[in-house]
Design a protein around this motif. Structure first.
Motif, mmCIF file in Angstrom:
data_model
loop_
_atom_site.group_PDB
_atom_site.id
_atom_site.type_symbol
_atom_site.label_atom_id
_atom_site.label_comp_id
_atom_site.label_asym_id
_atom_site.label_seq_id
_atom_site.Cartn_x
_atom_site.Cartn_y
_atom_site.Cartn_z
ATOM 1 N N SER A 56 -31.396 -21.949 -4.843
ATOM 2 C CA SER A 56 -30.300 -22.290 -5.750
ATOM 3 C C SER A 56 -30.151 -21.307 -6.900
ATOM 4 N N GLY A 57 -31.198 -20.518 -7.157
ATOM 5 C CA GLY A 57 -31.161 -19.600 -8.286
ATOM 6 C C GLY A 57 -31.373 -20.280 -9.626
ATOM 7 N N SER A 58 -31.912 -21.507 -9.592
ATOM 8 C CA SER A 58 -32.128 -22.250 -10.835
ATOM 9 C C SER A 58 -33.446 -23.007 -10.765
ATOM 10 N N LEU A 59 -34.278 -22.860 -11.794
ATOM 11 C CA LEU A 59 -35.535 -23.598 -11.858
ATOM 12 C C LEU A 59 -35.309 -25.081 -12.098
ATOM 13 N N LEU A 60 -34.127 -25.443 -12.570
ATOM 14 C CA LEU A 60 -33.845 -26.836 -12.917
ATOM 15 C C LEU A 60 -33.016 -27.543 -11.855
ATOM 16 N N TRP A 61 -32.714 -26.849 -10.730
ATOM 17 C CA TRP A 61 -31.807 -27.441 -9.741
ATOM 18 C C TRP A 61 -32.325 -28.767 -9.226
ATOM 19 N N ARG A 62 -33.604 -28.820 -8.811
ATOM 20 C CA ARG A 62 -34.131 -30.053 -8.217
ATOM 21 C C ARG A 62 -34.168 -31.170 -9.257
ATOM 22 N N ASN A 63 -34.513 -30.823 -10.478
ATOM 23 C CA ASN A 63 -34.544 -31.831 -11.546
ATOM 24 C C ASN A 63 -33.158 -32.431 -11.768
ATOM 25 N N GLU A 64 -32.134 -31.564 -11.817
ATOM 26 C CA GLU A 64 -30.762 -32.045 -12.020
ATOM 27 C C GLU A 64 -30.290 -32.862 -10.827
ATOM 28 N N PHE A 65 -30.614 -32.419 -9.621
ATOM 29 C CA PHE A 65 -30.232 -33.145 -8.407
ATOM 30 C C PHE A 65 -30.893 -34.522 -8.384
ATOM 31 N N ASN A 66 -32.174 -34.566 -8.728
ATOM 32 C CA ASN A 66 -32.895 -35.837 -8.711
ATOM 33 C C ASN A 66 -32.332 -36.824 -9.723
ATOM 34 N N HIS A 67 -31.994 -36.347 -10.894
ATOM 35 C CA HIS A 67 -31.430 -37.242 -11.904
ATOM 36 C C HIS A 67 -30.059 -37.764 -11.466
ATOM 37 N N ARG A 68 -29.324 -36.945 -10.737
ATOM 38 C CA ARG A 68 -28.034 -37.393 -10.221
ATOM 39 C C ARG A 68 -28.236 -38.491 -9.172
ATOM 40 N N LEU A 69 -29.255 -38.313 -8.315
ATOM 41 C CA LEU A 69 -29.577 -39.353 -7.335
ATOM 42 C C LEU A 69 -29.991 -40.647 -8.028
ATOM 43 N N TYR A 70 -30.776 -40.522 -9.074
ATOM 44 C CA TYR A 70 -31.220 -41.709 -9.816
ATOM 45 C C TYR A 70 -30.021 -42.458 -10.382
ATOM 46 N N SER A 71 -29.109 -41.714 -10.998
ATOM 47 C CA SER A 71 -27.927 -42.329 -11.589
ATOM 48 C C SER A 71 -27.061 -42.999 -10.529
#
Length: 555
Positions: free
Chosen positions: A209-224
């Motif tokens: 993804s080119g981003s160290l935060l991609w998985r964190n952002e994706f996971n928070h979206r799943l949580y929401s």
């Protein structure tokens, strides 16, 4: 006499340097290891897969004592297969991907610590999860990794495993079972080496993804998303399964045999619920017809017999009828999980069953499921929609060639034919909706949907736009029957429903923000193509999480 360009260090100097080097190396390694341990124990959303955040949403419901009046507990199949929005206002969908009845007992135990307890619980597991093969899958890397099972819980399972001579979880017994105790302690306390697979997966996602935060952002979206849907989450999102795809966990079994440890904890969960005067309903979500042909002989019959045996031997438990069903493949988004059409049908099955029980007042009646359509019934026929981009030559008119599809809550609409008839210039034929009859609510989910049928087009695109808040578009390829997404649209908030006679419902869900949003949901028809035609019917905007006005007759 030889000349030295350097003076050798005295041995009395070498020793402190080497000692300081080793001390520095050990301190650096320890610091890095402790830092990694801090991440694995405190920040799982940063590196674990999305399943962890789905289950965290479920655990947070339990932690907040918000388990509703009806709680659904099971593996991933009921998580995908039951829609609280179709069942009742106080239904919560709780479970764990890969869970067995062992995990279910501890979910029930934690849920009953609350002052508010559900009035009824549905336990729903696939037959595979009761078997010895189902024991081992996803125990350590799901139930333990995702913070369901504590060290105390693991010791309980260890003692029960030894009592039943079950070696699946902890292997052979060693001296004092020391290795099992150590593994349980380290795993439950997030010892980093046990999480290396997830950490490496995080690095791969970051590189891709080119981003160290991609998985964190994706996971928070799943949580929401999971919290918004009261615990429901889709795993498979295809509009229909490939007929040649016969995979399913049950089709991997050579024979069907109930695991003693699963039977024990399944009954313990039921007994704990009965002790608290909570009714228990048991069943299994539907399995796909293509895979069912490869199940072991009489698996379905043996599983039904097992459920009825449990119901006859335990108190306050009822088998939901039918116990397990085989659905056509067009109701599955992957080999094991229902898609939206399948989940709606399955939820309706549960709702109708519950209406025959003492908990009938806890579920919706048919009139309560009527969608709050912002487009009035007289606008279903698209007469007020406007064409844009006047450089193209359109033909947009009612047609009596087709019978409209049968809908759950339909107005007296007309089928409209939309053509691009000017072959001299390429472009996109676009329709814009009329003004809304009323304003949108803040912080609210809305679903825009349209029914389409091909005449001689290649694709159609449907877009939902809330200014400065949400902009998502779904594209449907008429040739391959496949979906692609743009912008904020994706598998979690949009999809296609295959209806009868070649009709397809396209839908996109978005939410408004904390301030009032402007709305636009244009149909992008036949983009960059000439001499193509499509039929349109029943554009609607519902104040829902999923489209309630759906097709009655489906493929």
């Amino acid at each position: 006499m030889a000349t030295h360009w350097f003076t050798p260090l005295d041995r009395t100097i070498k020793k402190p340097i080497m000692r300081n080097y080793l001390i520095s190396f050990v301190l650096l390694f320890a610091s890095l290891f402790l830092g990694l341990w801090l991440i694995t124990s405190k920040y799982p959303a940063f590196f674990l897969g999305g399943d962890e955040q789905v289950f965290k949403a479920h655990l947070d419901y339990i932690k907040d004592c918000d388990t509703g009046d009806i709680a659904i507990i099971g593996d991933s199949t009921p998580i995908a297969g039951y829609l609280p929005s179709e069942l009742g206002p106080k239904v919560r969908n709780l479970g764990l991907v890969g869970a067995t009845p062992v995990a279910a007992y501890f979910i029930v135990e934690k849920m009953l610590d609350c002052q508010h307890k559900p009035k009824a619980v549905l336990l729903s597991f696939t037959p595979y999860k009761f078997t010895y093969e189902g024991d081992v899958n996803n125990f350590w890397n799901r139930a333990v990794e995702f913070n369901l099972l504590s060290y105390r819980d693991l010791i309980d399972i260890l003692n029960t495993s030894r009592r039943f001579s079950n070696k699946i979880y902890f292997g052979e017994k060693s001296l004092f079972d020391l290795d099992a105790y150590i593994k349980s302690y380290l795993y439950s306390n997030k010892f980093p080496p046990y999480y290396m697979g997830s950490l490496l997966g995080y690095l791969k996602d970051a590189e891709k993804s080119g981003s160290l935060l991609w998985r964190n952002e994706f996971n928070h979206r799943l949580y929401s998303e999971t919290r918004t849907n009261k615990g429901q989450h889709f795993y498979g999102t295809l509009p229909a399964l490939n007929p040649k795809d016969t995979r399913a966990l049950e089709s991997e079994l050579k024979n069907f045999e109930i695991s003693s440890i699963n039977d024990y904890y399944y009954r313990q969960a039921i007994r704990l619920l009965a002790k608290n005067n909570i009714a228990t309903y048991i069943n299994s979500c539907p399995r796909n017809g293509a895979a069912a042909q490869h199940f072991p002989d009489n698996l379905i019959g043996k599983f039904k017999d097992y459920l009825h045996t449990v119901a006859s031997e335990e108190k306050n438990v009822t088998v939901m009828m039918p116990e397990i069903e085989i659905y056509p493949i067009n109701y599955f988004g992957d080999p094991s999980h229902l898609n939206l059409s399948g989940a709606k049908l399955n939820s309706e099955r549960l709702r109708i069953f519950l209406q025959t029980t003492p908990h009938a007042n806890l579920v919706f009646t048919e009139p309560q499921l009527h969608p709050q359509n912002l487009y009035l019934e007289d606008r279903f026929n698209l007469d007020h929609w406007q064409q844009v981009k006047i450089n193209l030559n359109y033909l947009y008119q009612p047609t009596d060639k087709l019978t409209p599809p049968a809908l759950k809550f339909a107005g007296a609409g007309k089928v409209m034919q939309f053509d691009i008839i000017d072959g001299n210039e390429e472009g996109e034929g676009r329709l814009n909706p009329p003004p809304l009859p009323k304003s949108l609510k803040r912080n609210t989910n809305y679903v825009a949907s349209i029914l389409v049928k091909n005449n001689h087009a290649t694709k159609i695109e449907f877009r939902l736009l809330f200014s400065d808040q949400f902009d998502g578009k779904i594209s449907w390829d008429f040739n391959s029957h496949s979906i692609s997404y743009q912008g904020n649209a994706g598998p979690l908030n949009s999809g296609a429903e295959l209806c009868d006679n070649g009709w397809v419902r396209l839908w996109v869900r978005g939410g408004t923000g904390p301030v009032e949003s402007q709305y636009e949901a244009p149909v992008i028809s036949l983009g960059n193509a000439n001499n193509q035609s499509v039929y349109l019917y029943n554009v609607s905007l519902e104040e829902q999480s999923y489209p309630a006005n759906r097709c009655i007759n489906k493929l």
